[in-house]
Motif scaffolding. Sequence first.
Motif, PDB file in Angstrom:
ATOM      1  N   UNK A   6       0.840  -1.183   0.000  1.00  0.00           N
ATOM      2  CA  UNK A   6       0.000   0.000   0.000  1.00  0.00           C
ATOM      3  C   UNK A   6       0.882   1.242   0.000  1.00  0.00           C
ATOM      4  N   UNK A   7       0.501   2.223  -0.806  1.00  0.00           N
ATOM      5  CA  UNK A   7       1.287   3.453  -0.863  1.00  0.00           C
ATOM      6  C   UNK A   7       1.273   4.125   0.507  1.00  0.00           C
ATOM      7  N   UNK A   8       2.423   4.365   1.105  1.00  0.00           N
ATOM      8  CA  UNK A   8       2.483   4.967   2.445  1.00  0.00           C
ATOM      9  C   UNK A   8       2.240   6.467   2.391  1.00  0.00           C
ATOM     10  N   UNK A   9       2.046   7.038   3.566  1.00  0.00           N
ATOM     11  CA  UNK A   9       1.983   8.495   3.645  1.00  0.00           C
ATOM     12  C   UNK A   9       3.328   9.052   3.188  1.00  0.00           C
ATOM     13  N   UNK A  10       3.270  10.122   2.415  1.00  0.00           N
ATOM     14  CA  UNK A  10       4.500  10.707   1.883  1.00  0.00           C
ATOM     15  C   UNK A  10       4.523  12.198   2.172  1.00  0.00           C
ATOM     16  N   UNK A  11       4.934  12.558   3.377  1.00  0.00           N
ATOM     17  CA  UNK A  11       4.991  13.978   3.731  1.00  0.00           C
ATOM     18  C   UNK A  11       6.099  14.688   2.968  1.00  0.00           C
ATOM     19  N   UNK A 169      17.791   8.286  -4.097  1.00  0.00           N
ATOM     20  CA  UNK A 169      17.615   7.223  -3.110  1.00  0.00           C
ATOM     21  C   UNK A 169      16.147   6.833  -3.041  1.00  0.00           C
ATOM     22  N   UNK A 170      15.844   5.562  -3.287  1.00  0.00           N
ATOM     23  CA  UNK A 170      14.479   5.072  -3.157  1.00  0.00           C
ATOM     24  C   UNK A 170      14.116   4.982  -1.675  1.00  0.00           C
ATOM     25  N   UNK A 171      13.095   5.707  -1.255  1.00  0.00           N
ATOM     26  CA  UNK A 171      12.750   5.716   0.168  1.00  0.00           C
ATOM     27  C   UNK A 171      11.446   4.969   0.442  1.00  0.00           C
ATOM     28  N   UNK A 172      10.323   5.450  -0.089  1.00  0.00           N
ATOM     29  CA  UNK A 172       9.051   4.803   0.245  1.00  0.00           C
ATOM     30  C   UNK A 172       8.404   4.115  -0.957  1.00  0.00           C
ATOM     31  N   UNK A 173       9.174   3.731  -1.937  1.00  0.00           N
ATOM     32  CA  UNK A 173       8.615   2.976  -3.046  1.00  0.00           C
ATOM     33  C   UNK A 173       8.187   1.587  -2.569  1.00  0.00           C
ATOM     34  N   UNK A 182      15.119  -5.823  -9.576  1.00  0.00           N
ATOM     35  CA  UNK A 182      16.394  -5.867  -8.855  1.00  0.00           C
ATOM     36  C   UNK A 182      16.631  -4.615  -8.018  1.00  0.00           C
ATOM     37  N   UNK A 183      15.607  -3.791  -7.857  1.00  0.00           N
ATOM     38  CA  UNK A 183      15.711  -2.593  -7.030  1.00  0.00           C
ATOM     39  C   UNK A 183      15.069  -2.842  -5.666  1.00  0.00           C
ATOM     40  N   UNK A 184      15.293  -1.927  -4.744  1.00  0.00           N
ATOM     41  CA  UNK A 184      14.643  -1.959  -3.445  1.00  0.00           C
ATOM     42  C   UNK A 184      14.484  -0.529  -2.951  1.00  0.00           C
ATOM     43  N   UNK A 185      13.922  -0.380  -1.758  1.00  0.00           N
ATOM     44  CA  UNK A 185      13.751   0.948  -1.170  1.00  0.00           C
ATOM     45  C   UNK A 185      13.968   0.848   0.327  1.00  0.00           C
ATOM     46  N   UNK A 186      14.124   1.989   0.960  1.00  0.00           N
ATOM     47  CA  UNK A 186      14.283   2.011   2.417  1.00  0.00           C
ATOM     48  C   UNK A 186      13.087   1.331   3.080  1.00  0.00           C
ATOM     49  N   UNK A 187      11.896   1.644   2.603  1.00  0.00           N
ATOM     50  CA  UNK A 187      10.662   1.089   3.161  1.00  0.00           C
ATOM     51  C   UNK A 187      10.669  -0.435   3.205  1.00  0.00           C
ATOM     52  N   UNK A 188      11.224  -1.058   2.179  1.00  0.00           N
ATOM     53  CA  UNK A 188      11.180  -2.509   2.047  1.00  0.00           C
ATOM     54  C   UNK A 188      12.282  -3.230   2.811  1.00  0.00           C
ATOM     55  N   UNK A 189      13.121  -2.494   3.529  1.00  0.00           N
ATOM     56  CA  UNK A 189      14.273  -3.098   4.215  1.00  0.00           C
ATOM     57  C   UNK A 189      14.161  -3.032   5.733  1.00  0.00           C
ATOM     58  N   UNK A 190      12.934  -3.064   6.248  1.00  0.00           N
ATOM     59  CA  UNK A 190      12.701  -3.052   7.693  1.00  0.00           C
ATOM     60  C   UNK A 190      13.484  -1.924   8.372  1.00  0.00           C
ATOM     61  N   UNK A 191      13.237  -0.675   7.946  1.00  0.00           N
ATOM     62  CA  UNK A 191      14.053   0.442   8.421  1.00  0.00           C
ATOM     63  C   UNK A 191      13.647   0.950   9.803  1.00  0.00           C
ATOM     64  N   UNK A 192      14.575   1.640  10.445  1.00  0.00           N
ATOM     65  CA  UNK A 192      14.259   2.334  11.692  1.00  0.00           C
ATOM     66  C   UNK A 192      13.419   3.575  11.410  1.00  0.00           C
ATOM     67  N   UNK A 193      13.550   4.133  10.207  1.00  0.00           N
ATOM     68  CA  UNK A 193      12.776   5.307   9.807  1.00  0.00           C
ATOM     69  C   UNK A 193      12.720   5.405   8.291  1.00  0.00           C
ATOM     70  N   UNK A 194      11.680   6.065   7.786  1.00  0.00           N
ATOM     71  CA  UNK A 194      11.624   6.406   6.360  1.00  0.00           C
ATOM     72  C   UNK A 194      11.531   7.930   6.215  1.00  0.00           C
ATOM     73  N   UNK A 195      12.011   8.637   7.214  1.00  0.00           N
ATOM     74  CA  UNK A 195      11.975  10.098   7.213  1.00  0.00           C
ATOM     75  C   UNK A 195      12.986  10.630   6.201  1.00  0.00           C
ATOM     76  N   UNK A 196      12.491  11.162   5.095  1.00  0.00           N
ATOM     77  CA  UNK A 196      13.389  11.620   4.023  1.00  0.00           C
ATOM     78  C   UNK A 196      14.233  12.810   4.455  1.00  0.00           C
ATOM     79  N   UNK A 197      13.675  13.646   5.322  1.00  0.00           N
ATOM     80  CA  UNK A 197      14.445  14.801   5.801  1.00  0.00           C
ATOM     81  C   UNK A 197      15.663  14.349   6.591  1.00  0.00           C
ATOM     82  N   UNK A 198      15.463  13.387   7.481  1.00  0.00           N
ATOM     83  CA  UNK A 198      16.585  12.891   8.278  1.00  0.00           C
ATOM     84  C   UNK A 198      17.606  12.166   7.405  1.00  0.00           C
ATOM     85  N   UNK A 199      17.115  11.408   6.435  1.00  0.00           N
ATOM     86  CA  UNK A 199      18.032  10.713   5.522  1.00  0.00           C
ATOM     87  C   UNK A 199      18.857  11.711   4.715  1.00  0.00           C
ATOM     88  N   UNK A 200      18.202  12.771   4.217  1.00  0.00           N
ATOM     89  CA  UNK A 200      18.914  13.777   3.432  1.00  0.00           C
ATOM     90  C   UNK A 200      19.932  14.530   4.279  1.00  0.00           C
TER      91      UNK A 200
END
Length: 310
Positions: A6-11, A169-173, A182-200
Amino acid sequence: MEAAQEAPDRPPLDLNALSDAAFLSAKGIPQLTVVESTGSTNADLLRGVTEDPRAWPDLSVLAAEYQSAARGRLDRRWEAPARSAVSVSVVLRPVNAEGRPLPTQSYSWLSLLAALALRQALLDTAGIPAELKWPNDVLVRGRKIAGILAQLGPLGDGAAPPVVLGTGLNVTLTEAELPVPTATSVLLEDPATVDRTELLKSYLSHFAVLYRSFCNADGDPAAGMAGGPSLHKRVEAVLTTLGKQVRAQLPGDHEIIGHASRLDEYGSLMVVDAAAHEHVVTAGDVVHLRPWAPPAADDAGPDSAESGYA
């Protein structure tokens, strides 16, 4: 995994956090601009450094919530849903502490330096261990999570040309939104966060430290940097390409198949073929192959080396 489809919230990116004067000053970033939509942040900055060079000093940053015409290596196009990725480009004007430009042959290390910074940001911020794939990809469990593209700007006023360094960087795909299987995203890797601001912010922080240290070492990849090992050693330590059998696809429809052994002093990949000849690969796509046993000398050849994708 069902929920991840499901498409996550994307602030949106947090402009207040990104424009914080203390953060920018500490990292030596003169300006950070976020646009809602553009064709390509790299193309925008290449145009900017050409038309008005003084408006884009070293470490100027441009990020976009959505890119409609982003390009990767070999002019490949890619697109991601709005606010699902970290899409950012940085202007680099590499000079040492005395203001002397770095030799342009050191520029080939900049995309590897960026990949190293992004790998550390993923680990520190999202708790995701990643590896590098030569020359400019970041992988998680063998799947691409990010790509980096360095492009040379115009030569002007006798100074060294600037570099525009773009990172995607794929974050919430979700699985369904990935460009290729053969791609992945932060969301799909059991992350501690998907906060793009913090990642950037984390990426820019790590990049600024490594970049400044590299510049102050006159672009020498063998020099110790940022209180630790050299850039060369740091990259080789996390470069999953080394030790693998690879197919290097070169310009002009040429290819080399062999064992990726090391990086040379310019960041080029050294590949040893089945006949024990060492080749310097400076550019081109590299495909990781399944392990293979070297054929007999009278039987050696590219076809016998290749056994499929890893």
